[in-house]
Design a protein around this motif. Sequence first.
Motif, PDB file in Angstrom:
ATOM      1  N   LEU A  32       0.579   7.696  10.286  1.00 11.33           N
ATOM      2  CA  LEU A  32      -0.217   6.614   9.920  1.00 11.33           C
ATOM      3  C   LEU A  32       0.517   5.178  10.445  1.00 11.33           C
ATOM      4  O   LEU A  32       1.203   4.510   9.228  1.00 11.33           O
ATOM      5  CB  LEU A  32      -0.272   6.676   8.094  1.00 11.33           C
ATOM      6  N   ARG A  36      -3.331  -0.922  14.887  1.00 11.17           N
ATOM      7  CA  ARG A  36      -4.551   0.011  15.283  1.00 11.17           C
ATOM      8  C   ARG A  36      -4.252   0.985  16.259  1.00 11.17           C
ATOM      9  O   ARG A  36      -4.675   2.183  16.525  1.00 11.17           O
ATOM     10  CB  ARG A  36      -5.734  -0.955  15.833  1.00 11.17           C
ATOM     11  N   SER A  64     -13.431  -0.970  12.107  1.00  9.74           N
ATOM     12  CA  SER A  64     -12.477  -0.535  11.114  1.00  9.74           C
ATOM     13  C   SER A  64     -13.119  -0.559   9.734  1.00  9.74           C
ATOM     14  O   SER A  64     -13.579  -1.715   9.366  1.00  9.74           O
ATOM     15  CB  SER A  64     -11.071  -0.948  11.173  1.00  9.74           C
ATOM     16  N   LYS A  67      -9.722   0.551   3.345  1.00 10.22           N
ATOM     17  CA  LYS A  67      -9.742   1.398   2.307  1.00 10.22           C
ATOM     18  C   LYS A  67      -8.617   0.906   1.439  1.00 10.22           C
ATOM     19  O   LYS A  67      -7.835  -0.182   1.888  1.00 10.22           O
ATOM     20  CB  LYS A  67      -9.375   2.796   2.565  1.00 10.22           C
ATOM     21  N   TYR A  70      -5.130   1.216   3.482  1.00  6.81           N
ATOM     22  CA  TYR A  70      -5.144   1.687   4.914  1.00  6.81           C
ATOM     23  C   TYR A  70      -6.642   1.643   5.599  1.00  6.81           C
ATOM     24  O   TYR A  70      -7.399   0.787   4.532  1.00  6.81           O
ATOM     25  CB  TYR A  70      -5.000   3.110   5.043  1.00  6.81           C
ATOM     26  N   SER A  71      -6.647   1.503   6.625  1.00  7.73           N
ATOM     27  CA  SER A  71      -8.298   1.450   7.023  1.00  7.73           C
ATOM     28  C   SER A  71      -8.325   2.535   8.243  1.00  7.73           C
ATOM     29  O   SER A  71      -7.525   3.199   8.469  1.00  7.73           O
ATOM     30  CB  SER A  71      -8.185   0.022   8.204  1.00  7.73           C
ATOM     31  N   GLU A  72      -9.544   2.855   7.953  1.00  6.57           N
ATOM     32  CA  GLU A  72     -10.384   3.866   8.857  1.00  6.57           C
ATOM     33  C   GLU A  72     -10.973   3.607   9.961  1.00  6.57           C
ATOM     34  O   GLU A  72     -11.758   2.208  10.088  1.00  6.57           O
ATOM     35  CB  GLU A  72     -11.250   4.777   7.865  1.00  6.57           C
ATOM     36  N   PRO A  74     -13.445   4.731  13.007  1.00  5.01           N
ATOM     37  CA  PRO A  74     -14.362   5.770  13.442  1.00  5.01           C
ATOM     38  C   PRO A  74     -14.456   5.709  15.022  1.00  5.01           C
ATOM     39  O   PRO A  74     -14.544   4.510  15.481  1.00  5.01           O
ATOM     40  CB  PRO A  74     -15.724   5.487  12.615  1.00  5.01           C
ATOM     41  N   THR A 101      -9.025  12.781  11.841  1.00  2.18           N
ATOM     42  CA  THR A 101      -9.862  13.890  11.267  1.00  2.18           C
ATOM     43  C   THR A 101     -11.180  13.984  12.021  1.00  2.18           C
ATOM     44  O   THR A 101     -11.671  13.094  12.623  1.00  2.18           O
ATOM     45  CB  THR A 101     -10.333  13.459   9.877  1.00  2.18           C
ATOM     46  N   ASN A 126     -12.034  10.271  12.958  1.00  2.60           N
ATOM     47  CA  ASN A 126     -11.708   9.144  12.374  1.00  2.60           C
ATOM     48  C   ASN A 126     -10.091   9.018  12.438  1.00  2.60           C
ATOM     49  O   ASN A 126      -9.448  10.057  12.065  1.00  2.60           O
ATOM     50  CB  ASN A 126     -11.979   9.471  10.731  1.00  2.60           C
ATOM     51  N   SER A 127      -9.547   7.701  12.758  1.00  2.00           N
ATOM     52  CA  SER A 127      -8.189   7.602  12.734  1.00  2.00           C
ATOM     53  C   SER A 127      -7.785   6.658  11.848  1.00  2.00           C
ATOM     54  O   SER A 127      -8.573   5.836  11.061  1.00  2.00           O
ATOM     55  CB  SER A 127      -7.762   7.032  14.134  1.00  2.00           C
ATOM     56  N   TYR A 128      -6.732   6.395  11.464  1.00  2.03           N
ATOM     57  CA  TYR A 128      -6.233   5.649  10.291  1.00  2.03           C
ATOM     58  C   TYR A 128      -4.950   4.613  10.656  1.00  2.03           C
ATOM     59  O   TYR A 128      -4.167   5.303  11.527  1.00  2.03           O
ATOM     60  CB  TYR A 128      -5.991   6.549   9.207  1.00  2.03           C
TER      61      TYR A 128
END
Length: 140
Positions: A32, A36, A64, A67, A70-72, A74, A101, A126-128
């Motif tokens: 994590l 970015r 992004s 959350k 963290y940020s997601e 896509p 994911t 999805n990366s974080y």
Amino acid sequence: IDLAKKSVAKKGEIEKELAETRQRFEETKTMLPQEREIPELLKTISALGQVAGLDFVSFTPGTSVPKDFYSEIPIDISIKGPYHNVGYFLDQVSKLDRIVTVLNITMTSPKKEDGDMILNSKCKLNSYFFTNQALQQPAQ
């Protein structure tokens, strides 16, 4: 004096725990990251697809999504290739050091080419990344 002696005796144990905690933190930072790092991730995913024998039709990183802490990020991908090659590619993505994911896999338009069943496949990756910022809760 007894408390001081006990504290000194535990110093080595506490230092060992601290070193182990730092090591786990370093390992977690890879999973994590704090940035970015999308260009490097895109290169890695593209290379995994090529090794799997897939053709990338499109590769579209999204905006992004913040959350809690963290940020997601896509990434919509569209690939073309045999079913087993897609499975191999997704397996390799799951083994990345970074958390990625896979969502909403669709496989369509089967077509026989050179003895292989070629599919058009789409999915969202999805990366974080770690932001260390809590989301603002809406005022009630």
